[in-house]
Design an enzyme around this catalytic site. Structure first.
Site, PDB file in Angstrom:
ATOM      1  N   HIS A 152       0.978  -1.299  -0.034  1.00  0.00           N
ATOM      2  CA  HIS A 152       0.072  -0.077   0.082  1.00  0.00           C
ATOM      3  C   HIS A 152       0.822   1.137   0.162  1.00  0.00           C
ATOM      4  O   HIS A 152       0.805   2.005   1.142  1.00  0.00           O
ATOM      5  CB  HIS A 152      -0.802  -0.093   1.088  1.00  0.00           C
ATOM      6  CG  HIS A 152      -2.503   0.213   0.892  1.00  0.00           C
ATOM      7  ND1 HIS A 152      -3.203  -0.765   0.021  1.00  0.00           N
ATOM      8  CD2 HIS A 152      -3.302   1.185   1.229  1.00  0.00           C
ATOM      9  CE1 HIS A 152      -4.413  -0.402  -0.039  1.00  0.00           C
ATOM     10  NE2 HIS A 152      -4.496   0.906   0.450  1.00  0.00           N
ATOM     11  N   TYR A 158     -11.464  -9.270  -1.029  1.00  0.00           N
ATOM     12  CA  TYR A 158     -10.852  -8.468   0.186  1.00  0.00           C
ATOM     13  C   TYR A 158     -10.393  -9.608   1.148  1.00  0.00           C
ATOM     14  O   TYR A 158      -9.487  -9.634   2.117  1.00  0.00           O
ATOM     15  CB  TYR A 158     -11.712  -7.543   0.770  1.00  0.00           C
ATOM     16  CG  TYR A 158     -11.493  -6.153  -0.086  1.00  0.00           C
ATOM     17  CD1 TYR A 158     -10.458  -5.513  -0.413  1.00  0.00           C
ATOM     18  CD2 TYR A 158     -13.030  -5.595  -0.480  1.00  0.00           C
ATOM     19  CE1 TYR A 158     -10.543  -4.374  -1.121  1.00  0.00           C
ATOM     20  CE2 TYR A 158     -12.968  -4.489  -1.278  1.00  0.00           C
ATOM     21  CZ  TYR A 158     -11.778  -3.852  -1.751  1.00  0.00           C
ATOM     22  OH  TYR A 158     -11.651  -2.827  -2.453  1.00  0.00           O
TER      23      TYR A 158
END
Length: 407
Positions: free
Chosen positions: A225, A268
């Site tokens: 990320h 997810y």
């Protein structure tokens, strides 16, 4: 983030950052490749994905005009990948924006211009990335450049577009603080190390097949990320960019956002299960199933687009249409929403000639007027939009029959 959720099999390590009340835990993914056993079931799933992708690649190499497929597929991916992040624009909105008509007044509700701009930026970022691959390998530099174009002038553009983050970010419910986050990616120093390791893995040899490597790379990027905003979209962009870079596809024809969007909870959940439990197998199987499903879907849509193009050309030739009209009919697959000035620009001709060409396409049902604001009339090729978005399956036979009746 709850450190107790991460087992001994986690695909990395949990570290404590800071002291006292401001301390928190973050996850640092281990460098690729992981330890993954290709058992018989996973091998069958991989084989199925390889076959489906091979058929799509063959179609991409055989088609005379690849932009017939590349441009509409890329734009639908832009819509769906951005939708995962909360935008509300659709494919017609994007084409309307590109035609300078935001956004088909009186026909569709006006969307937020910022949403459409985000989708448009996705297309720009993809096209830029593909162009840069001709001179620059996929690298941290290219990823930053793609991110800069993705975030230009939209929400998040204050979050250092084109630069990796210099502060901690986190993932969780809207408005949650770091302490309530469901996932905290590595702090900046560990993030930089993880990115260096990922870049090295992109360019070194591997015992794993390319599609398995792609599954691992997609997870790794999402786990790192590295941006304040735009990580999901950049991570999904990397898949077609790598497929083209590695020669798996001649053109960017396969996209996974529709698969991820329809199975968002699984997407997810399985990514998180890699982090917490090291469940690479379940994630890889899910990813490979997505490749197979979307490759077959792309082949089916491509064939319907080719059939539609052939039907229109046949109808126009029966009416002895000029070469100019035939060119505009083919151009609709790249610009299915346009105005007469846009048609004139595409054809490099005068306004009256473009107007006459549009009228010929209206006569066979290829175009229909959908909006008029002042002197600007907007036309759309609804059948192309329906095929690309998947809204055409139940009407294929009826529409083809109607075209034949107009001859």
């Amino acid at each position: 983030m709850k450190p107790e959720a991460f087992t001994e099999q986690a695909a990395g390590r949990v570290i404590r950052v800071g002291q006292g009340e401001v301390a928190y835990h973050a996850f640092v993914p281990a460098p690729l490749p992981p330890a993954l056993t290709l058992d018989p079931d996973l091998i069958l799933t991989l084989s199925d994905a390889d076959r489906a992708l091979g058929e799509l690649a063959g179609l991409g190499r055989a088609i005379a005009n690849p932009s017939l497929l590349v441009r509409p597929f890329m734009r639908q991916e832009a819509v769906l990948s951005s939708r995962i992040e909360g935008t509300q624009a659709d494919l017609a909105d994007l084409y309307g924006y590109e035609a300078g008509q935001l956004l088909l007044p009186g026909v569709r509700p006006r969307k937020q211009a910022s949403d459409v701009r985000e989708v448009f930026n996705y297309v720009q970022a993809m096209e830029y990335g593909l162009e840069r691959l001709e001179t620059l390998p996929l690298s941290q530099r290219l990823i930053r450049e793609v991110h800069a174009r993705l975030m230009d002038g939209v929400r998040g553009d204050t979050a250092t577009p084109g630069e990796f983050r210099r502060s901690q970010n986190w993932i969780g419910p809207p408005g949650c603080l770091l302490a309530q986050a469901s996932y905290v990616p590595p702090p900046v120093p560990e993030m930089a190390e993880a990115l260096d390791a990922l870049e090295k893995y992109l360019h070194e040899g591997s015992a794993y097949p390319p599609l398995v490597r792609l599954a691992c790379i997609h997870y790794q990027f999402e786990a790192i990320h590295p941006f304040i905003d735009g990580n999901g979209r950049v991570g999904r962009l990397l898949v077609p960019l790598l497929m083209v870079s590695w020669g798996l596809l001649p053109h960017p024809l396969l996209y996974l956002s529709v698969y991820f969007e329809r199975r968002r909870e699984d997407y997810y959940r399985l990514l998180m299960a890699v982090s917490t439990h090291g469940d690479w197998r379940a994630w890889t199987s899910f990813f490979l199933q997505g490749v197979a499903a979307q490759a077959r879907d792309a082949v089916a849509r491509a064939k319907r687009l080719q059939d539609l193009q052939a039907d229109w050309r046949d109808a126009l030739q029966r009416k002895r249409a000029s070469a100019l009209v035939l060119r505009l009919a083919d151009a609709l697959f790249e610009r299915p929403i346009l105005t007469i000035p846009v048609a004139a620009e595409v054809l490099s001709t005068s306004y009256p000639s473009a107007k006459a060409a549009v009228a010929k396409l209206e006569a066979i049902g290829a175009l229909r007027q959908v909006a008029a604001e002042g002197t600007a009339k907007t036309y759309e090729a609804a059948r192309i939009l329906d095929i690309v978005t998947g809204e055409d399956e139940s009407e294929d036979a009826m529409q083809i029959k109607e075209i034949g009746q107009k001859l």
